[in-house]
Enzyme design. Structure first.
Site, PDB file in Angstrom:
ATOM      1  N   LYS A  94       0.847  -1.207   0.000  1.00 54.17           N
ATOM      2  CA  LYS A  94       0.000   0.000   0.000  1.00 54.17           C
ATOM      3  C   LYS A  94       0.878   1.251   0.000  1.00 54.17           C
ATOM      4  CE  LYS A  94      -1.790   1.551   4.039  1.00 54.17           C
ATOM      5  NZ  LYS A  94      -1.488   2.947   4.339  1.00 54.17           N
ATOM      6  N   ASN A  95       1.904   1.260   0.842  1.00 57.56           N
ATOM      7  CA  ASN A  95       2.690   2.490   1.023  1.00 57.56           C
ATOM      8  C   ASN A  95       3.732   2.711  -0.062  1.00 57.56           C
ATOM      9  OD1 ASN A  95       1.081   3.016   3.167  1.00 57.56           O
ATOM     10  ND2 ASN A  95       2.583   2.479   4.737  1.00 57.56           N
ATOM     11  N   ARG A 128      -4.943  10.755   4.275  1.00 56.70           N
ATOM     12  CA  ARG A 128      -3.849  11.718   4.427  1.00 56.70           C
ATOM     13  C   ARG A 128      -2.826  11.612   3.308  1.00 56.70           C
ATOM     14  NH1 ARG A 128      -2.673  13.594   8.488  1.00 56.70           N
ATOM     15  NH2 ARG A 128      -0.469  13.499   8.020  1.00 56.70           N
ATOM     16  N   CYS A 135      -5.041  12.615  12.791  1.00 48.31           N
ATOM     17  CA  CYS A 135      -5.724  11.316  12.668  1.00 48.31           C
ATOM     18  C   CYS A 135      -5.582  10.621  14.021  1.00 48.31           C
ATOM     19  CB  CYS A 135      -5.134  10.493  11.528  1.00 48.31           C
ATOM     20  SG  CYS A 135      -3.669   9.614  11.982  1.00 48.31           S
ATOM     21  N   ARG A 170       0.412  14.452  13.049  1.00 45.64           N
ATOM     22  CA  ARG A 170       0.950  14.178  11.701  1.00 45.64           C
ATOM     23  C   ARG A 170       0.979  15.422  10.814  1.00 45.64           C
ATOM     24  NH1 ARG A 170      -1.442   8.583   9.694  1.00 45.64           N
ATOM     25  NH2 ARG A 170       0.384   8.659   8.312  1.00 45.64           N
ATOM     26  N   PRO A 171       1.685  16.454  11.260  1.00 43.00           N
ATOM     27  CA  PRO A 171       1.792  17.676  10.440  1.00 43.00           C
ATOM     28  C   PRO A 171       2.582  17.418   9.152  1.00 43.00           C
ATOM     29  CG  PRO A 171       3.267  17.778  12.317  1.00 43.00           C
ATOM     30  CD  PRO A 171       2.472  16.525  12.480  1.00 43.00           C
ATOM     31  N   VAL A 172       2.522  18.371   8.238  1.00 44.47           N
ATOM     32  CA  VAL A 172       3.258  18.237   6.963  1.00 44.47           C
ATOM     33  C   VAL A 172       4.221  19.409   6.783  1.00 44.47           C
ATOM     34  CG1 VAL A 172       1.578  16.775   5.763  1.00 44.47           C
ATOM     35  CG2 VAL A 172       1.273  19.279   5.751  1.00 44.47           C
ATOM     36  N   ASP A 173       4.696  19.941   7.904  1.00 43.23           N
ATOM     37  CA  ASP A 173       5.584  21.125   7.830  1.00 43.23           C
ATOM     38  C   ASP A 173       6.873  20.857   7.057  1.00 43.23           C
ATOM     39  OD1 ASP A 173       5.737  19.511  10.368  1.00 43.23           O
ATOM     40  OD2 ASP A 173       7.661  20.554  10.501  1.00 43.23           O
ATOM     41  N   GLN A 174       7.356  19.628   7.110  1.00 40.29           N
ATOM     42  CA  GLN A 174       8.615  19.319   6.405  1.00 40.29           C
ATOM     43  C   GLN A 174       8.406  19.281   4.892  1.00 40.29           C
ATOM     44  OE1 GLN A 174      11.611  19.030   8.200  1.00 40.29           O
ATOM     45  NE2 GLN A 174      10.199  19.862   9.727  1.00 40.29           N
ATOM     46  N   ASP A 210       4.536   0.432  11.928  1.00 39.13           N
ATOM     47  CA  ASP A 210       3.326  -0.185  11.357  1.00 39.13           C
ATOM     48  C   ASP A 210       3.170  -1.641  11.759  1.00 39.13           C
ATOM     49  OD1 ASP A 210       3.308   1.613   8.179  1.00 39.13           O
ATOM     50  OD2 ASP A 210       2.850   2.193  10.226  1.00 39.13           O
ATOM     51  N   ILE A 247       7.675   6.824  17.005  1.00 36.27           N
ATOM     52  CA  ILE A 247       7.349   7.586  15.797  1.00 36.27           C
ATOM     53  C   ILE A 247       6.106   8.440  15.968  1.00 36.27           C
ATOM     54  CG2 ILE A 247       6.821   7.430  13.319  1.00 36.27           C
ATOM     55  CD1 ILE A 247       9.630   6.424  13.898  1.00 36.27           C
ATOM     56  N   ARG A 305      -8.821  -0.396   4.628  1.00 37.64           N
ATOM     57  CA  ARG A 305      -7.978   0.627   3.998  1.00 37.64           C
ATOM     58  C   ARG A 305      -6.640   0.027   3.577  1.00 37.64           C
ATOM     59  NH1 ARG A 305      -7.553   6.173   6.952  1.00 37.64           N
ATOM     60  NH2 ARG A 305      -6.086   6.232   5.240  1.00 37.64           N
TER      61      ARG A 305
HETATM   62  C1  EPZ Z   1       4.113   6.922   6.393  1.00 38.36           C
HETATM   63  O1  EPZ Z   1       3.313   7.936   6.962  1.00 38.36           O
HETATM   64  C2  EPZ Z   1       3.194   5.720   6.239  1.00 38.36           C
HETATM   65  N1  EPZ Z   1       2.099   6.058   5.315  1.00 38.36           N
HETATM   66  C3  EPZ Z   1       2.648   5.304   7.602  1.00 38.36           C
HETATM   67  O2  EPZ Z   1       1.873   4.123   7.405  1.00 38.36           O
HETATM   68  C4  EPZ Z   1       3.828   4.975   8.520  1.00 38.36           C
HETATM   69  O3  EPZ Z   1       3.340   4.671   9.796  1.00 38.36           O
HETATM   70  C5  EPZ Z   1       4.759   6.190   8.596  1.00 38.36           C
HETATM   71  O4  EPZ Z   1       5.187   6.570   7.275  1.00 38.36           O
HETATM   72  C6  EPZ Z   1       6.012   5.887   9.421  1.00 38.36           C
HETATM   73  O5  EPZ Z   1       6.698   4.810   8.854  1.00 38.36           O
HETATM   74  C7  EPZ Z   1       2.352   6.066   3.988  1.00 38.36           C
HETATM   75  O6  EPZ Z   1       3.462   5.809   3.538  1.00 38.36           O
HETATM   76  C8  EPZ Z   1       1.194   6.394   3.097  1.00 38.36           C
HETATM   77  P1  EPZ Z   1       6.121  10.262   8.519  1.00 38.36           P
HETATM   78  P2  EPZ Z   1       3.892   9.456   7.015  1.00 38.36           P
HETATM   79  O7  EPZ Z   1       6.015  11.521   7.730  1.00 38.36           O
HETATM   80  O8  EPZ Z   1       4.768   9.701   5.855  1.00 38.36           O
HETATM   81  C9  EPZ Z   1       6.346  13.553  11.939  1.00 38.36           C
HETATM   82  C10 EPZ Z   1       0.050   2.707   7.681  1.00 38.36           C
HETATM   83  O9  EPZ Z   1      -0.387   2.127   8.676  1.00 38.36           O
HETATM   84  N2  EPZ Z   1       6.307  14.525  10.825  1.00 38.36           N
HETATM   85  O10 EPZ Z   1       7.262   9.340   8.238  1.00 38.36           O
HETATM   86  O11 EPZ Z   1       2.717  10.355   7.233  1.00 38.36           O
HETATM   87  C11 EPZ Z   1       5.059  12.738  12.048  1.00 38.36           C
HETATM   88  O12 EPZ Z   1       4.117  13.420  12.850  1.00 38.36           O
HETATM   89  C12 EPZ Z   1       0.478   4.150   7.755  1.00 38.36           C
HETATM   90  O13 EPZ Z   1       0.195   2.168   6.553  1.00 38.36           O
HETATM   91  C13 EPZ Z   1       6.326  15.893  11.122  1.00 38.36           C
HETATM   92  O14 EPZ Z   1       6.373  16.302  12.283  1.00 38.36           O
HETATM   93  O15 EPZ Z   1       4.776   9.422   8.324  1.00 38.36           O
HETATM   94  C14 EPZ Z   1       5.542  11.461  12.699  1.00 38.36           C
HETATM   95  O16 EPZ Z   1       5.622  11.652  14.087  1.00 38.36           O
HETATM   96  C15 EPZ Z   1       0.196   4.729   9.122  1.00 38.36           C
HETATM   97  N3  EPZ Z   1       6.293  16.782  10.091  1.00 38.36           N
HETATM   98  C16 EPZ Z   1       6.953  11.284  12.131  1.00 38.36           C
HETATM   99  O17 EPZ Z   1       7.349  12.576  11.650  1.00 38.36           O
HETATM  100  C17 EPZ Z   1       6.236  16.385   8.775  1.00 38.36           C
HETATM  101  O18 EPZ Z   1       6.226  17.251   7.876  1.00 38.36           O
HETATM  102  C18 EPZ Z   1       7.040  10.293  10.968  1.00 38.36           C
HETATM  103  O19 EPZ Z   1       6.032  10.633  10.066  1.00 38.36           O
HETATM  104  C19 EPZ Z   1       6.216  14.996   8.503  1.00 38.36           C
HETATM  105  C20 EPZ Z   1       6.252  14.084   9.534  1.00 38.36           C
END
Ligand code: EPZ
Length: 424
Positions: A22-23, A96, A120, A125-129, A312, A334, A404
């Site tokens: 999926k990912n 998301r 969620c 799960r912000p997207v600031d980066q 995960d 995480i 999902r």
């Molecule tokens: C991906 O989510 C996966 N989803 C998630 O899988 C997985 O749990 C996660 O990576 C961690 O491995 C997809 O690939 C579609 P992150 P993502 O950005 O990219 C923080 C599942 O069950 N962060 O790696 O959203 C964030 O809050 C799902 O299949 C910021 O602060 O995760 C988290 O604490 C759930 N700012 C950490 O970083 C940002 O701009 C890692 O998040 C981005 C992230």
């Protein structure tokens, strides 16, 4: 809302075929926006999140065709004409990962309007980066009434290569910036890049499309922007989390299962822990023969970015620990709220306490069936695993969460001899 009802206590026996990841599929579907040529994909999993993403892409103007009507895993996407560069709140709030259209749209169309994903169940799960990186590449970005409005300045300009170091390792952040960089003018360096196999799978497709990327699989990606990308064919990597989920099911319920079409080389951290728990595994290039006789041993672990133990898989291995001999600690590093399954596991008779971001699990001899409620995707998988190990009947409500990320899990478990059915 659909429910799953099962009667636990039976060992699992037989074969399970793992679907595409999926990912990996979600960013790969978005990559088709980077070219006006068709992209042919195989081994795409038939999941709710994939159907949601295809709907979003079709709203943007992508045509999706299935060469073989009976095979939903083989599709051709063509973004020859982009009719809208907007991902609406309605679309993004259900998934998301829709944020993954931001980078490609900005790179291809020089503008994009994407709804900010809300929080969620498992965290803010912000997207600031994502935004920080795109700004570094010259995009001007405004956040207005819940939308990210991004454009290159002036609109005729392409994004510019930049050196970007993200504050933390982010999987979709790395993917968004990687896709945007392929069409930028100049070279982009992504430091602290995510090394998850799904990021590598996306990068492999981008290279086939003509992108110039080095450092694939490492935490430093170097992308030399090109003017245009062309079409390509790609087979999506097998889902390591689905494979890991079935391995945990055998470890908890016992039995012998042949896991096929998987990638053992992407499951090292998970297999080390399951071996410690007493699961026997014979490993092939794309299969794992797993067998469990007797009660699992408790294994402590902490989640971290790849190649360490994946977040995960945390809920699923917790379900194994719930019935293991001994006590274990599980630390989630995480996400800030990824223990929603603990209360539900305790309803099944588990003995789990939470202290901050650590769960302390005292293994119990037997869980006993109950009605429980899924709260997020991997929590629902954890409850199914626990239900398979529990004595008596368990009912898992709100399994739209499960749908999902798992393609008809109850069907695959039935083939393994589990007494499980979906109640509409
Ligand atoms: C991906 O989510 C996966 N989803 C998630 O899988 C997985 O749990 C996660 O990576 C961690 O491995 C997809 O690939 C579609 P992150 P993502 O950005 O990219 C923080 C599942 O069950 N962060 O790696 O959203 C964030 O809050 C799902 O299949 C910021 O602060 O995760 C988290 O604490 C759930 N700012 C950490 O970083 C940002 O701009 C890692 O998040 C981005 C992230």
């Amino acid at each position: 809302m659909d429910k799953l009802r099962m009667v636990g206590g039976m060992p699992l026996k037989g074969e399970v075929v793992i679907a595409g990841a999926k990912n990996a599929a979600l960013p790969i579907l978005c990559a088709c926006l980077l070219t006006d040529q068709p992209v042919v994909l195989r081994n795409v999993p038939d999941l709710q999140d994939v159907r949601t993403m295809l709907k979003l892409l079709q709203e943007i103007g992508v045509t999706v065709t299935f060469p073989d009507a009976s095979d939903r895993s083989h599709m051709v996407l063509s973004a020859a004409v982009i009719k809208s560069s907007e991902a609406t709140y309605e679309m993004v709030k259900t998934m998301r990962a829709s944020i993954l259209v931001l980078g490609p749209l900005l790179a291809r169309m020089h503008s994009a309007k994407v709804s900010l994903p809300g929080g969620c169940a498992i965290g803010a799960r912000p997207v600031d980066q994502h935004i920080k990186g795109l700004k570094a590449m010259g995009a001007s970005i405004k956040i207005k009434s819940g939308y990210i409005q991004a454009e290159t300045k002036p609109p005729t300009e392409r994004l510019k290569g930049a050196s970007i170091l993200t504050d933390m390792i982010t999987v979709t952040g790395t993917e968004n910036l990687l896709m945007a960089a392929t069409l930028a003018s100049g070279t982009t360096i992504l430091e602290n890049a995510a090394r998850e196999p799904e990021v590598g799978d996306l990068a492999e497709l981008l290279v086939k499309m003509g992108a110039k990327i080095s450092g694939i699989g490492s935490d430093r990606l170097v992308i030399e922007g090109v003017e245009k990308l062309h079409g390509a064919e790609h087979v999506v990597i097998p889902d390591r989390i689905e494979a890991g989920t079935f391995l945990c099911a055998v470890a908890a319920a016992g039995g012998e299962v042949f896991v096929k079409h998987c990638r053992p080389d992407t499951l090292d951290a998970v297999m080390v822990k399951l071996k410690e728990a007493g699961l026997q595994m014979e490993i092939g290039s794309d299969w794992i023969k797993a067998s469990m006789h007797g009660r699992p041993k408790a294994v402590s672990f902490r989640t971290s970015e790849y190649p360490a133990f994946p977040t995960d898989m945390q809920a699923q291995l917790m379900a194994v620990n719930a019935v293991a001999g001994g006590s274990s600690t599980i630390t989630e590093t995480i996400f800030e709220n990824r223990f929603m399954h603990v209360q539900e596991l305790n309803r099944l008779g588990a003995d789990i306490a939470i202290e901050g971001n650590t769960a302390i699990v005292q293994g119990v001899e037997k869980l006993s069936g109950a009605i429980v409620m899924a709260t997020d995707l991997r929590a629902s998988a954890s409850l199914v695993i626990a239900g398979l190990a529990a004595q008596g009947e368990t009912q898992v409500d709100r399994i739209y969460h499960l749908d999902r990320g798992y393609d008809r899990m109850e069907h695959k478990l039935t083939l393994l001899g589990a007494k499980i059915e979906r109640i509409k």
